[in-house]
Design a protein around this motif. Structure first.
Motif, PDB file in Angstrom:
ATOM      1  N   ASN A 103      -7.439   3.187  -4.111  1.00 15.29           N
ATOM      2  CA  ASN A 103      -8.072   2.447  -3.018  1.00 15.29           C
ATOM      3  C   ASN A 103      -8.694   3.416  -2.014  1.00 15.29           C
ATOM      4  O   ASN A 103      -8.557   3.266  -0.807  1.00 15.29           O
ATOM      5  CB  ASN A 103      -7.028   1.548  -2.338  1.00 15.29           C
ATOM      6  N   GLY A 104      -9.388   4.430  -2.549  1.00 12.75           N
ATOM      7  CA  GLY A 104     -10.071   5.381  -1.692  1.00 12.75           C
ATOM      8  C   GLY A 104      -9.187   6.547  -1.282  1.00 12.75           C
ATOM      9  O   GLY A 104      -7.977   6.543  -1.490  1.00 12.75           O
ATOM     10  N   ARG A 161      -5.171   6.983  -1.597  1.00 14.62           N
ATOM     11  CA  ARG A 161      -4.583   5.710  -1.232  1.00 14.62           C
ATOM     12  C   ARG A 161      -4.526   4.794  -2.451  1.00 14.62           C
ATOM     13  O   ARG A 161      -5.429   4.804  -3.302  1.00 14.62           O
ATOM     14  CB  ARG A 161      -5.406   5.041  -0.126  1.00 14.62           C
ATOM     15  N   VAL A 162      -3.452   4.010  -2.552  1.00 12.31           N
ATOM     16  CA  VAL A 162      -3.279   3.077  -3.667  1.00 12.31           C
ATOM     17  C   VAL A 162      -2.774   1.748  -3.129  1.00 12.31           C
ATOM     18  O   VAL A 162      -2.154   1.685  -2.060  1.00 12.31           O
ATOM     19  CB  VAL A 162      -2.306   3.631  -4.721  1.00 12.31           C
ATOM     20  N   GLU A 179       0.827  -1.195   0.000  1.00 11.14           N
ATOM     21  CA  GLU A 179       0.000   0.000   0.000  1.00 11.14           C
ATOM     22  C   GLU A 179       0.868   1.253   0.000  1.00 11.14           C
ATOM     23  O   GLU A 179       2.021   1.237   0.433  1.00 11.14           O
ATOM     24  CB  GLU A 179      -0.915  -0.004   1.226  1.00 11.14           C
ATOM     25  N   SER A 180       0.300   2.327  -0.497  1.00  9.04           N
ATOM     26  CA  SER A 180       1.002   3.610  -0.506  1.00  9.04           C
ATOM     27  C   SER A 180      -0.044   4.704  -0.638  1.00  9.04           C
ATOM     28  O   SER A 180      -1.252   4.454  -0.608  1.00  9.04           O
ATOM     29  CB  SER A 180       2.017   3.670  -1.657  1.00  9.04           C
ATOM     30  N   VAL A 230       4.030   7.359 -11.066  1.00  6.16           N
ATOM     31  CA  VAL A 230       4.881   6.266 -10.599  1.00  6.16           C
ATOM     32  C   VAL A 230       4.029   5.110 -10.100  1.00  6.16           C
ATOM     33  O   VAL A 230       4.270   3.939 -10.431  1.00  6.16           O
ATOM     34  CB  VAL A 230       5.845   6.755  -9.503  1.00  6.16           C
ATOM     35  N   SER A 231       3.012   5.420  -9.300  1.00 10.06           N
ATOM     36  CA  SER A 231       2.147   4.372  -8.763  1.00 10.06           C
ATOM     37  C   SER A 231       1.492   3.576  -9.884  1.00 10.06           C
ATOM     38  O   SER A 231       1.430   2.341  -9.828  1.00 10.06           O
ATOM     39  CB  SER A 231       1.089   4.981  -7.842  1.00 10.06           C
ATOM     40  N   ARG A 232       0.992   4.266 -10.905  1.00 12.30           N
ATOM     41  CA  ARG A 232       0.356   3.562 -12.026  1.00 12.30           C
ATOM     42  C   ARG A 232       1.343   2.654 -12.738  1.00 12.30           C
ATOM     43  O   ARG A 232       1.010   1.520 -13.117  1.00 12.30           O
ATOM     44  CB  ARG A 232      -0.238   4.573 -13.016  1.00 12.30           C
TER      45      ARG A 232
END
Length: 243
Positions: free
Chosen positions: A175-176, A195-196, A153-154, A166-168
């Motif tokens: 995630n909300g 949130r991801v 999670e991040s 970057v996350s993608r």
């Protein structure tokens, strides 16, 4: 004579791919790290990425207030409080041997939750070279393959398109959102954090060979080798070499 790696096994950890290598922060890294922060961390025009603007504190080496004293305390505390039920790895990121940023990974009750939280930053002049994506892929891959994590999670401040990208690229999905509070010299502010989360099924692995040294001793230090289930889930994949 005992080595530092024998005394504190996380020091043996090294994760690398191409020009980028991650190792646990040592005191010898601190002068270079402090200089990196002084050279700038935050891109102009993007939201402040931290809960506290530690990177903008007055530079006061050798003084009890300001930077780097408070940050040194935070980095040393991570090492002093490291325990199987809650731990945080502060990983120095080097590209071609030059210190360019930090990649953190944190977990609480990991043997039960199988979840880690990641956070990272790069020195401003090292942005835009693909390092941020690669270092995140390396630490997520280590969590999945080396430790048997089931979820990473991040989060990032809404409006930080660089962190979102970057996350993608790593495979995280939204995630909300939650409301968090940032403390700055200009005041205290409430902002929205996106949130991801990413699982092994959605994880986008780095291209090229990944090598991991020291994962076995870190697992033992965390007590993961005491469980047959944990050992089974921590087997390396084809592009992870656990030496």
């Amino acid at each position: 004579m005992l080595t530092l790696e024998q005394i504190f096994p996380p020091f043996a950890l090294r994760i690398a791919c191409g020009p980028v290598a991650l190792t646990v922060l040592r005191d010898d890294d601190l002068p270079e790290l402090v200089e990196l922060v002084q050279d700038g961390v935050q891109d102009p025009g993007l939201p402040m990425p931290f809960l506290r603007d530690w990177h903008e504190e007055p530079f006061a080496p050798g003084a009890p207030d300001g930077f780097p004293t408070a940050s040194l305390g935070w980095w040393w505390k991570q090492r002093a409080t490291f325990a199987p039920d809650e731990w945080r790895l502060a990983l120095v990121v080097r590209r071609d041997g030059v210190l360019v940023g930090m990649q953190d990974v944190h977990a609480a009750e990991f043997p039960h939750r199988r979840t880690v939280e990641t956070g990272s930053w790069l020195g401003r002049r090292h942005h835009g070279q693909g390092t941020g994506t690669l270092m995140r892929r390396l630490v997520v891959g280590f969590a999945f393959d080396g430790l048997g994590a089931e979820r990473c999670e991040s989060g990032y401040i809404v409006g930080n398109h660089a962190s979102a990208a970057v996350s993608r690229k790593v495979g995280y999905v939204e995630n909300g959102r939650k409301r968090i509070v940032q403390h700055t010299r200009a005041g205290t502010f409430a902002v929205d954090e996106q949130r991801v989360t990413v699982t092994p099924a959605g994880f986008v692995r780095p291209q090229g060979e990944v090598t991991v040294d020291g994962a076995d001793v870190v697992r033992r230090f965390l007590g993961l080798d005491l469980s047959g289930e944990a050992e089974a889930t921590a087997k390396p994949t084809r592009n992870i070499a656990d030496k």
